[in-house]
Design an enzyme around this catalytic site. Sequence first.
Site, PDB file in Angstrom:
ATOM      1  N   HIS A 263       0.836  -1.212   0.000  1.00  0.00           N
ATOM      2  CA  HIS A 263       0.000   0.000   0.000  1.00  0.00           C
ATOM      3  C   HIS A 263       0.870   1.262   0.000  1.00  0.00           C
ATOM      4  CE1 HIS A 263      -3.684   2.326   1.272  1.00  0.00           C
ATOM      5  NE2 HIS A 263      -2.746   3.134   1.747  1.00  0.00           N
ATOM      6  N   GLU A 264       1.786   1.338   0.953  1.00  0.00           N
ATOM      7  CA  GLU A 264       2.612   2.556   1.069  1.00  0.00           C
ATOM      8  C   GLU A 264       3.527   2.714  -0.144  1.00  0.00           C
ATOM      9  OE1 GLU A 264       1.666   4.643   3.231  1.00  0.00           O
ATOM     10  OE2 GLU A 264       0.463   3.267   4.446  1.00  0.00           O
TER      11      GLU A 264
HETATM   12 ZN   LIG Z   1      -3.111   5.216   2.044  1.00  0.00          ZN
END
Ligand SMILES: [Zn+2]
Length: 499
Positions: A263-264
Amino acid sequence: MQRMQLLAALKKLQLERHAYQHAMNSIEFDSETIAPRGSAEGRSVALGILNQKSYELFVNDEVRAVLNELWSCKEELELPERRQTELLREELEKMTRIPKEEYVAYSQLVNEATEKWRNAKEANDFPAFRPYLERIVDFQRRFAGYYAPKKKPYDALLNEYEKNLSVDTLDGLFSMLREKLVPLLERVKGQPPEPAFVSARCSVDRQRKLSAYLMGLMGLDPAHSAIAETEHPFTLAFNKCDVRITTHYHENAFLSSMYSVIHESGHALYELGMSDEIQGTALCEASTGMHEGQSRLYENMVGHDPGFLRFLSPKLSELFPEAMKGVSGEELVCAANRIVPSLLRTEADEVTYPLHIMVRYELEKRMIDGTLMVKDLPEAWNELYRQYLGVTPSTDAQGVLQDTHWACGMIGYFPTYVLGSAYAAQLMQAIRRVLPVEELLSKGSLAPITDWLREHIHQYGCLYEPDQLLQRATGEGFVPEYYVRHLCQRVEERSNCYQ
Ligand SMILES: [Zn+2]
């Protein structure tokens, strides 16, 4: 002033603001990672001064005059300079409209409220937090009038995070989710328990190796990106040459950090992909929804894709030989895509996640339009959880007090989480038209997907409004059906797991 001088002043102003931001970001990153626990006092003095200087640099008559003069000849400016002027004028006007004493009082309130919220959550004591939330809601209703006097208050708050987003658009998206998704959840009832390997012990050291592998797979250049460990994962960008992500390792839940890193890294790729021309300017930013669109595209559309998980499976077996012993690619797919309606947003699966947001969206909309009183919030919260997710919290700590957002004054923020997922589904749909996505994911070949995003989204920063950017990239306005269809497909895949 001559136009050349005005443009030089515009450039200098942005670079100087950027320098202050760089310094403040460094301090923030340091405070979240290795700064000792007792370091807050000195830091807040330093941050206060930097903040004040940065404010004075921007909010003054000289800057106002430069921006107004540039705006008066906007037809003659190139698009980037015109857009920079437009964005900076908007920001300056807004900052000028909020009375200083109100802003100071609000900042103090929020500071205090976050502390009160933390204590109230620990003690499961909503009444202790209630007066603070009431005041925050009052402030936010007033601020909405300062932000955009002509808009409906909740729309004005939404637009602080996503320009041009409206209740009409969100109502459409959420009603579609409610109609299609809520009944489908019946199909995933009575699933077998979670397989043991999901919570088997995987050393942090090995998990760090997995993070490095995933960042490499996603094309994050180690010369320009780094990872650290924090309580809650986040991404912080200084410029396109220096982007930091963080994760949190749990020894008994390796999937948690795995998906945080994916995600990051999705957020990081956005920042790393912004063009050279917009660096150090007001354009080097992105809307909250579009940023979340990039992270969710990698997390949901890539990370949870069955083909990608099958590809990843041997690597996981190599890194975690004991935990993954005898676990097939198919078992990994099923475990990673388990759907379980639960009480906590941060632990929700991909499919039930938007329902958690729908609860918050409906409640904050009603608090802002005055049809829901803060004192009635816990009851309304529990009722919506029962309706949408079929679960009811037994305590407010597990219910209305679970998130920090409202205590931080972030009203209108939650919907961007779902909007981002919906953007991601629409972008992936457009990518599928030109690339063999299934085949690429099954080989772990992500570069062509990232290249497409860089070309159509990343490079521009906020040169365009998010809705314009989406239109340019996909050839369509916002189409929430792609997201709803994607979630229905996940339910379908999941129900094949235990037949
Ligand atoms: Zn996010």
